[in-house]
Design an enzyme around this catalytic site. Structure first.
Site, PDB file in Angstrom:
ATOM      1  N   GLY A 193      34.759  35.081  42.141  1.00  0.00           N
ATOM      2  CA  GLY A 193      35.605  34.313  41.244  1.00  0.00           C
ATOM      3  C   GLY A 193      35.131  32.913  40.900  1.00  0.00           C
ATOM      4  N   TYR A 250      43.976  38.123  46.344  1.00  0.00           N
ATOM      5  CA  TYR A 250      43.442  37.072  45.479  1.00  0.00           C
ATOM      6  C   TYR A 250      43.223  35.850  46.364  1.00  0.00           C
ATOM      7  CZ  TYR A 250      43.332  33.899  41.376  1.00  0.00           C
ATOM      8  OH  TYR A 250      43.001  32.965  40.419  1.00  0.00           O
ATOM      9  N   THR A 284      44.363  31.476  35.515  1.00  0.00           N
ATOM     10  CA  THR A 284      44.009  31.217  34.122  1.00  0.00           C
ATOM     11  C   THR A 284      45.162  31.562  33.198  1.00  0.00           C
ATOM     12  OG1 THR A 284      41.689  31.673  34.594  1.00  0.00           O
ATOM     13  CG2 THR A 284      42.361  31.787  32.298  1.00  0.00           C
ATOM     14  N   SER A 312      37.587  33.937  45.163  1.00  0.00           N
ATOM     15  CA  SER A 312      37.403  32.685  44.433  1.00  0.00           C
ATOM     16  C   SER A 312      37.180  31.523  45.393  1.00  0.00           C
ATOM     17  CB  SER A 312      38.608  32.411  43.531  1.00  0.00           C
ATOM     18  OG  SER A 312      38.710  33.405  42.544  1.00  0.00           O
ATOM     19  N   LYS A 346      39.551  39.501  45.315  1.00  0.00           N
ATOM     20  CA  LYS A 346      39.071  38.592  44.269  1.00  0.00           C
ATOM     21  C   LYS A 346      38.711  37.309  44.995  1.00  0.00           C
ATOM     22  CE  LYS A 346      40.365  36.125  40.033  1.00  0.00           C
ATOM     23  NZ  LYS A 346      39.969  34.772  40.465  1.00  0.00           N
ATOM     24  N   SER A 391      37.387  33.060  34.164  1.00  0.00           N
ATOM     25  CA  SER A 391      37.931  32.561  32.901  1.00  0.00           C
ATOM     26  C   SER A 391      36.875  32.530  31.807  1.00  0.00           C
ATOM     27  CB  SER A 391      38.475  31.142  33.101  1.00  0.00           C
ATOM     28  OG  SER A 391      39.293  31.049  34.232  1.00  0.00           O
ATOM     29  N   ASP A 417      32.541  31.360  38.532  1.00  0.00           N
ATOM     30  CA  ASP A 417      31.630  31.742  37.449  1.00  0.00           C
ATOM     31  C   ASP A 417      30.276  31.034  37.531  1.00  0.00           C
ATOM     32  OD1 ASP A 417      34.191  32.571  36.905  1.00  0.00           O
ATOM     33  OD2 ASP A 417      34.169  32.023  34.802  1.00  0.00           O
TER      34      ASP A 417
END
Length: 313
Positions: free
Chosen positions: A198, A140, A49, A172, A170, A217, A200
């Site tokens: 990660g 990540y 982001t 995602s 993290k 984000s 949303d």
């Protein structure tokens, strides 16, 4: 370090640029104030982001230092993303993070010459750890961008004791069964790994599985939706929780639709931030901002789904 744990919402922050694509460090102060006002206590800086891989090493250092300086203890946690396309640059940023006093670091693996086995990934993260052994470290995991499609539960098992500063992931990825498995795993000292989700638009599902929190984000500009959702879950009101997650899904669907119409995901996210009252500038080339007509249509569609009535708490 073993007791370090982040819970709740972590805003993946934006890098403010001017129209020439130059970083505007002075806007970071306003971002911190905005997040504090909406009740977000943790940030993840220089990630996707934040267009981290579109920045030079010196720019990333300057941004990291400004976040620490401007924050001055107002937010609880600054996680600095240090991942680069090569190990040496990643180690350089990890060492810099120690020098300026961030709370934790995270790193994506290289995306071009990338790890192809779990063992390769463990060795890479071990070397990142060596550069900043005193800081909690997060992998990540963002396979849509890195194309590193490895099993994260296997990674945590093999990293146990080998990467001593590793605190978690993290995560995602939309692979919820693997996320669930990661939540159950412990490090060499018997502490559960800190798993931060990660995606949303799927947060409610990950929370049910037991993740500690989330990096995203949209927590910048509609934290209220997720705060109400988590509060509803805490009191067992799943109908309300599902309603709030659906609001997130509708907003994300609109965002992704416009991102494919000549802009980019980051440009639409930055536009959402401006709609919410904070100017973080345009994206950096090669990403493009939406044209004026699309901006007007985008805002109108957000009004139609009620976004401006419920995005804040």
């Amino acid at each position: 370090m073993a007791e370090f744990r982040v819970t709740g919402l972590v805003a993946a922050t934006f890098t403010p640029f001017d129209d020439n694509g130059d970083v505007v460090l002075s806007k970071i102060e306003a971002h911190i104030k905005y997040l504090k006002d909406v009740g977000v206590k943790h940030v993840f800086v220089n990630g996707a982001t934040g267009e981290g891989l579109s920045l030079t090493l010196e720019e990333r250092k300057d941004i990291a230092a400004e976040w620490v300086k401007a924050n001055n203890g107002r937010l609880d946690t600054i996680i600095m993303h240090v991942g680069c396309a090569n190990l040496r640059d990643t180690q350089t940023l990890a060492k810099h993070a120690v020098e300026i006093g961030v709370d934790a670091i995270a790193a994506i693996p290289p995306q071009f010459f990338r790890p192809t086995t779990v063992d390769h990934l463990v060795e890479y993260m071990r070397r990142v750890c060596e550069a900043a052994p005193t800081l909690p470290l997060y992998l990540y995991h963002v396979p849509p961008l890195t194309c590193v499609e490895l099993n994260m539960a296997d990674f945590l098992r093999k990293a146990r004791g080998v990467v001593p500063s590793l605190r978690g992931i993290k995560f995602s990825s939309q692979d919820l069964p693997i996320a669930s498995e990661c939540v159950q795993l412990e490090d060499a000292k018997g502490h559960k790994y800190n798993i931060l989700f990660g995606c949303d638009q799927q947060l409610i599902s990950a929370l049910v599985l037991g993740v500690d929190g989330a990096v995203g984000s949209t927590y910048n500009f509609m934290a209220g939706v997720y705060q109400r959702m988590m509060e509803a879950m805490d009191r067992g009101d799943m109908d309300t929780a599902r309603k709030e997650q659906y609001r997130s899904q509708r907003t994300c669907k609109l965002l992704f639709n416009y991102a494919t119409q000549g802009g980019s995901t980051v440009s639409c996210l930055k536009l959402m931030m401006s709609f919410a009252g904070l100017d973080v500038g345009p994206p950096r080339c090669p990403m493009r901002a939406l044209g004026a007509d699309d901006v007007a249509k985008y805002r109108k569609e957000l009004e139609e789904i009620g976004f401006f009535q419920w995005y804040r708490k």
